[in-house]
Design a protein around this motif. Structure first.
Motif, PDB file in Angstrom:
ATOM      1  N   TYR A   1       0.815  -1.123  -0.112  1.00 45.91           N
ATOM      2  CA  TYR A   1      -0.024   0.056   0.152  1.00 45.91           C
ATOM      3  C   TYR A   1       0.842   1.265  -0.135  1.00 45.91           C
ATOM      4  CZ  TYR A   1      -3.630  -3.298   1.206  1.00 45.91           C
ATOM      5  OH  TYR A   1      -4.683  -4.542   1.049  1.00 45.91           O
ATOM      6  N   GLU A   2       1.895   1.082   0.657  1.00 46.19           N
ATOM      7  CA  GLU A   2       2.974   2.202   0.654  1.00 46.19           C
ATOM      8  C   GLU A   2       3.261   2.683  -0.941  1.00 46.19           C
ATOM      9  OE1 GLU A   2       6.713   2.161   2.925  1.00 46.19           O
ATOM     10  OE2 GLU A   2       5.562   0.994   4.317  1.00 46.19           O
ATOM     11  N   GLY A   3       3.465   1.375  -1.601  1.00 48.64           N
ATOM     12  CA  GLY A   3       3.862   1.669  -3.018  1.00 48.64           C
ATOM     13  C   GLY A   3       3.054   2.226  -3.917  1.00 48.64           C
ATOM     14  N   LEU A   4       1.769   1.917  -3.408  1.00 51.95           N
ATOM     15  CA  LEU A   4       0.482   2.333  -4.450  1.00 51.95           C
ATOM     16  C   LEU A   4       0.338   3.744  -3.917  1.00 51.95           C
ATOM     17  CD1 LEU A   4      -1.906  -0.599  -3.919  1.00 51.95           C
ATOM     18  CD2 LEU A   4      -0.766   0.258  -6.047  1.00 51.95           C
ATOM     19  N   ALA A   5       0.278   4.079  -2.791  1.00 54.89           N
ATOM     20  CA  ALA A   5       0.418   5.660  -2.486  1.00 54.89           C
ATOM     21  C   ALA A   5       1.413   6.549  -3.029  1.00 54.89           C
ATOM     22  CB  ALA A   5       0.409   5.839  -0.971  1.00 54.89           C
ATOM     23  N   ARG A   6       2.696   5.920  -3.214  1.00 53.77           N
ATOM     24  CA  ARG A   6       3.667   6.711  -3.972  1.00 53.77           C
ATOM     25  C   ARG A   6       3.355   6.845  -5.266  1.00 53.77           C
ATOM     26  NH1 ARG A   6       6.973   3.613  -0.178  1.00 53.77           N
ATOM     27  NH2 ARG A   6       7.619   5.293   1.383  1.00 53.77           N
TER      28      ARG A   6
ATOM     29  N   ARG B   1       6.688   8.289   4.437  1.00 57.13           N
ATOM     30  CA  ARG B   1       7.683   8.114   5.022  1.00 57.13           C
ATOM     31  C   ARG B   1       7.370   7.033   6.411  1.00 57.13           C
ATOM     32  NH1 ARG B   1       7.704  12.808   3.808  1.00 57.13           N
ATOM     33  NH2 ARG B   1       7.431  13.626   6.036  1.00 57.13           N
ATOM     34  N   ARG B   2       8.024   5.993   6.440  1.00 63.79           N
ATOM     35  CA  ARG B   2       7.558   5.338   7.964  1.00 63.79           C
ATOM     36  C   ARG B   2       8.500   6.254   9.004  1.00 63.79           C
ATOM     37  NH1 ARG B   2       8.880  -1.089   6.657  1.00 63.79           N
ATOM     38  NH2 ARG B   2       7.106  -1.500   5.007  1.00 63.79           N
TER      39      ARG B   2
ATOM     40  N   GLY C   1       1.025   0.540  16.571  1.00 61.32           N
ATOM     41  CA  GLY C   1       1.856   1.588  16.722  1.00 61.32           C
ATOM     42  C   GLY C   1       2.638   1.967  15.483  1.00 61.32           C
ATOM     43  N   ALA C   2       2.784   1.147  14.486  1.00 58.49           N
ATOM     44  CA  ALA C   2       3.566   1.648  13.162  1.00 58.49           C
ATOM     45  C   ALA C   2       3.115   2.853  12.657  1.00 58.49           C
ATOM     46  CB  ALA C   2       3.484   0.528  12.447  1.00 58.49           C
ATOM     47  N   THR C   3       3.736   3.540  12.319  1.00 59.24           N
ATOM     48  CA  THR C   3       3.248   4.988  11.698  1.00 59.24           C
ATOM     49  C   THR C   3       4.109   5.623  10.683  1.00 59.24           C
ATOM     50  OG1 THR C   3       2.944   5.544  14.084  1.00 59.24           O
ATOM     51  CG2 THR C   3       2.922   7.511  12.549  1.00 59.24           C
ATOM     52  N   TRP C   4       2.912   6.275   9.734  1.00 60.43           N
ATOM     53  CA  TRP C   4       3.476   6.543   8.266  1.00 60.43           C
ATOM     54  C   TRP C   4       3.197   8.144   8.399  1.00 60.43           C
ATOM     55  CZ3 TRP C   4       1.292   2.011   8.856  1.00 60.43           C
ATOM     56  CH2 TRP C   4       1.992   0.967   8.333  1.00 60.43           C
ATOM     57  N   ARG C   5       3.934   8.988   8.002  1.00 56.29           N
ATOM     58  CA  ARG C   5       3.844  10.288   7.785  1.00 56.29           C
ATOM     59  C   ARG C   5       4.083  10.883   6.368  1.00 56.29           C
ATOM     60  NH1 ARG C   5       6.173  11.454  13.334  1.00 56.29           N
ATOM     61  NH2 ARG C   5       4.366  11.587  14.548  1.00 56.29           N
ATOM     62  N   GLY C   6       3.334  12.003   5.828  1.00 52.55           N
ATOM     63  CA  GLY C   6       3.775  12.631   4.591  1.00 52.55           C
ATOM     64  C   GLY C   6       2.669  13.316   4.183  1.00 52.55           C
ATOM     65  N   THR C   7       2.659  13.502   2.751  1.00 54.00           N
ATOM     66  CA  THR C   7       1.811  14.485   2.035  1.00 54.00           C
ATOM     67  C   THR C   7       1.103  13.762   0.950  1.00 54.00           C
ATOM     68  OG1 THR C   7       3.596  15.510   0.703  1.00 54.00           O
ATOM     69  CG2 THR C   7       2.840  16.883   2.823  1.00 54.00           C
TER      70      THR C   7
ATOM     71  N   ARG D   1      -2.064  17.994   1.106  1.00 55.16           N
ATOM     72  CA  ARG D   1      -2.428  17.916   2.599  1.00 55.16           C
ATOM     73  C   ARG D   1      -1.667  16.845   3.268  1.00 55.16           C
ATOM     74  NH1 ARG D   1      -7.443  20.415   2.656  1.00 55.16           N
ATOM     75  NH2 ARG D   1      -8.652  20.126   0.522  1.00 55.16           N
ATOM     76  N   GLY D   2      -1.394  17.164   4.715  1.00 58.19           N
ATOM     77  CA  GLY D   2      -0.488  16.477   5.429  1.00 58.19           C
ATOM     78  C   GLY D   2      -1.250  15.148   5.887  1.00 58.19           C
ATOM     79  N   VAL D   3      -0.656  13.979   5.872  1.00 61.22           N
ATOM     80  CA  VAL D   3      -1.345  12.500   6.251  1.00 61.22           C
ATOM     81  C   VAL D   3      -0.523  11.947   7.201  1.00 61.22           C
ATOM     82  CG1 VAL D   3      -0.033  11.329   4.277  1.00 61.22           C
ATOM     83  CG2 VAL D   3      -2.051  10.501   5.203  1.00 61.22           C
ATOM     84  N   GLU D   4      -1.013  11.429   8.312  1.00 54.84           N
ATOM     85  CA  GLU D   4      -0.447  10.541   9.136  1.00 54.84           C
ATOM     86  C   GLU D   4      -1.307   9.416   9.440  1.00 54.84           C
ATOM     87  OE1 GLU D   4       1.697  11.707  12.938  1.00 54.84           O
ATOM     88  OE2 GLU D   4      -0.291  10.768  13.708  1.00 54.84           O
TER      89      GLU D   4
END
Length: 156
Positions: A26-31, A38-39, A49-55, A63-66
């Protein structure tokens, strides 16, 4: 606003859970769709608790995303809480065994606005609710079919 999809998958529960919670994919699809994700903490194994942040682009604006995995209970359930701009999105998947090689997947996405801009976005989604639900359903069905085919190929 809530969207719910229920789909039966002809593959074992552990296998199906692992495929539907492949967050690296899903990270790859988002990119691929232009998100900069970013992890946080550079984790290698997904856990609570695993977290991703970015735009990402939403309605033409960056927009910011977390996103945070708030429940990870293999092979029964996973939940990811996301904040995009001023909107909270909770996505939860539950996997119920119907037999040794058959499960029922229940996927629920709930959107909640925290800002006026997010309320406007949700209002526009409400106007096309049936079309959005159909897209979600077709995507879940496509993934289920892909994972069923992969399971059959692995079994020979």
């Amino acid at each position: 606003m809530k969207f719910e999809t229920i789909e039966e998958v002809a593959a074992p529960q552990d296998y199906t859970f692992a495929r539907f919670t492949d967050f690296t994919r899903y990270e790859g699809l988002a990119r691929k769709y232009g998100a900069d994700i970013r992890r946080v903490g550079g984790f290698t194994e997904v856990a609570e608790g695993a977290t991703w942040r970015g735009t990402m682009q939403v309605r033409g604006k960056t927009r910011g995303v977390e996103a945070v995995v708030t429940r990870y209970a293999p092979p029964e359930a996973a939940r990811i809480d996301t904040v995009v701009g001023g909107m909270n999105v909770v996505f939860e998947m539950r996997f119920e065994a119907l037999g040794p090689d058959r499960i029922r997947l229940r996927a629920v996405a709930e959107l909640q606005a925290r800002t006026l801009a997010a309320r406007l976005i949700i209002q526009s989604i409400k106007l096309t609710r049936k079309r959005v639900q159909a897209k979600i359903n077709s995507r879940i069905v496509a993934l289920a079919n892909e994972y069923e085919d992969a399971w059959r190929r692995e079994q020979g």
